[in-house]
Design an enzyme around this catalytic site. Sequence first.
Site, short mmCIF file in Angstrom:
data_model
loop_
_atom_site.label_atom_id
_atom_site.label_comp_id
_atom_site.label_asym_id
_atom_site.label_seq_id
_atom_site.Cartn_x
_atom_site.Cartn_y
_atom_site.Cartn_z
N ASP A 1 15.27 -4.08 10.05
CA ASP A 1 15.23 -4.71 11.36
C ASP A 1 13.80 -4.54 11.88
O ASP A 1 13.37 -3.43 12.18
CB ASP A 1 16.24 -4.03 12.29
CG ASP A 1 16.26 -4.68 13.68
OD1 ASP A 1 15.42 -5.58 13.93
OD2 ASP A 1 17.11 -4.28 14.50
N LYS B 1 9.25 -9.40 21.34
CA LYS B 1 8.32 -8.44 21.92
C LYS B 1 6.88 -8.74 21.52
O LYS B 1 6.01 -8.81 22.38
CB LYS B 1 8.69 -7.02 21.48
CG LYS B 1 9.67 -6.33 22.37
CD LYS B 1 11.08 -6.88 22.34
CE LYS B 1 11.81 -6.55 21.06
NZ LYS B 1 13.23 -6.91 21.08
N TRP C 1 19.87 1.22 17.83
CA TRP C 1 20.03 0.21 18.89
C TRP C 1 21.53 -0.06 19.08
O TRP C 1 22.25 -0.29 18.09
CB TRP C 1 19.30 -1.06 18.47
CG TRP C 1 19.36 -2.18 19.45
CD1 TRP C 1 19.14 -2.13 20.80
CD2 TRP C 1 19.65 -3.56 19.15
NE1 TRP C 1 19.28 -3.38 21.35
CE2 TRP C 1 19.59 -4.27 20.38
CE3 TRP C 1 19.95 -4.26 17.99
CZ2 TRP C 1 19.81 -5.65 20.45
CZ3 TRP C 1 20.17 -5.62 18.06
CH2 TRP C 1 20.10 -6.31 19.28
N1 PLA Z 1 16.63 -4.88 16.97
C1 PLA Z 1 16.20 -3.87 17.73
C2 PLA Z 1 15.96 -2.55 17.11
C3 PLA Z 1 16.00 -4.07 19.10
O1 PLA Z 1 15.58 -3.04 19.84
C4 PLA Z 1 16.25 -5.33 19.67
C5 PLA Z 1 16.06 -5.57 21.14
C6 PLA Z 1 16.67 -6.35 18.81
C7 PLA Z 1 16.86 -6.10 17.47
C8 PLA Z 1 16.99 -7.74 19.27
O2 PLA Z 1 15.99 -8.40 19.90
P1 PLA Z 1 15.99 -9.96 20.09
O3 PLA Z 1 17.30 -10.50 19.66
O4 PLA Z 1 15.72 -10.17 21.53
O5 PLA Z 1 14.88 -10.42 19.21
N2 PLA Z 1 16.25 -4.48 21.99
C9 PLA Z 1 15.97 -4.55 23.43
C10 PLA Z 1 16.73 -5.68 24.11
C11 PLA Z 1 14.50 -4.80 23.67
C12 PLA Z 1 18.21 -5.73 23.88
O6 PLA Z 1 18.90 -4.70 23.88
O7 PLA Z 1 18.68 -6.85 23.68
C13 PLA Z 1 16.35 -3.19 24.02
O8 PLA Z 1 16.13 -2.99 25.22
O9 PLA Z 1 16.81 -2.32 23.27
#
Ligand code: PLA
Length: 460
Positions: A270, A306, A189
């Site tokens: 995570d 989610k 991510w």
């Molecule tokens: N960890 C991972 C692996 C994630 O994909 C995301 C969110 C988070 C943590 C953090 O989510 P939160 O803080 O909203 O609980 N990833 C998303 C959104 C869904 C983003 O980038 O913020 C994504 O599209 O990858």
Amino acid sequence: MHGGGNTSPSFSSFSSSSSSAADRRLNALVRHLEGSSLNGSRSIAASPTSGSHGAPNSVFDHLVRAPEDPILGVTVAYNKDPSPVKLNLGVGAYRTEEGKPLVLNVVRRAEQMLVNDSSRVKEYLPIVGLSDFNKLSAKLILGADSPAIQENRVSTVQCLSGTGSLRVGAEFLARHYHQHTIYIPQPTWGNHPKVFGLAGLSVKTYRYYDPATRGLNFQGLLEDLGSAPSGAIVLLHACAHNPTGVDPTIHQWEQIRQLIRSKALLPFFDSAYQGFASGNLDADAESVRMFAKDGGECLVAQSYAKNMGLYGERVGALSIVCRSADVASRVESQLKLVIRPMYSNPPIHGASIVATILKDRSMYQEWTIELKAMAERIISMRQQLFDALRSRGTPGDWSHIIKQIGMFTFTGLNSKQVAFMTKEYHIYMTSDGRISMAGLSSRTVPHLADAIHAAVTRVA
Ligand code: PLA
């Protein structure tokens, strides 16, 4: 462990010198703003000289424009596009078959109960958050029968969703853990390196994804973690790896666990998608539970964005599983010192929704059914997209679409092909070729398949 709290002499000198610098900057800004609003024009008394653009000098004149966030910026671009066929498959946000955001019925019901309960007040929560929420969150991820919970070895704090939980965990480790290197998967991510780097950890990667097989590079992973320095922190996606949709098998997890424990590495999970990968909350927590059960220590960041659809409520938790109850309580005392100067204490509404659902058997049951329906809709989108590409005879092996797990498909499309799909088909996705399957519907699959087909056949 050193105490972060007893630092008054250096803290007071720090705060006085920095506040005068901050005051100067603030005063300059206030003068500037006051001048603009008073004069309603560009020439203001407080700032006689002009900057390079003819505007009055700003204390921020040296700033360059920062690029949009690679994920959230996709939504910004999407919002600007007037096309009626536009499709946002960038950010991982669940949509219904009608393409609409979904608030779970059970969440609506919990909110109604909270609103109707006039005994509820809006007082500050404790620094660590809502106590019920913390206990129930630890139970959700570690399992009701977790020995670590029964032995009071888990310290859980409510944080601002998954990101905030990762950040608090990272700040804590930077202050109190002897090893400052964290290994994150390649790829991962996009926010991970920033969260950990800004907290003061040194970020390195371990091999994870093999583009040739579109699967796990298990050998590379074992080699890289095997040569990591003893004690290094290892970031692991609990399930539904983002962006690749590739998870280790249970057998591979067991090998990873043995390696991590044999080298005294510190696992930091995570867990942003519990229940979203398989539709089953327990199955998706299996990796974390394997580590928590062996008696060793680990950290877990949980998000309810989610799996409960609470994206904007920012509800999450950080749990640190410790060797003993005594260590866990000292860890908690130090977590409070991390949180208090950051945001003081967390918000009450989202955590109350989660606690209401998790503590009521019938609401919990209702949640699992709604969660399973979301996971199954995503899985059915995989099949539909795969079938649509096959029926178009799109060159390439697209079986990874149905093999990958969770919210995303890592398509293998390159950044030029992505740019082409955005320009010609108004389909928005991250430039690494990741698409959010949760944003698709039966209605939009043909449009996406047409776009992928055109990109693959027309753009190298
Ligand atoms: N960890 C991972 C692996 C994630 O994909 C995301 C969110 C988070 C943590 C953090 O989510 P939160 O803080 O909203 O609980 N990833 C998303 C959104 C869904 C983003 O980038 O913020 C994504 O599209 O990858």
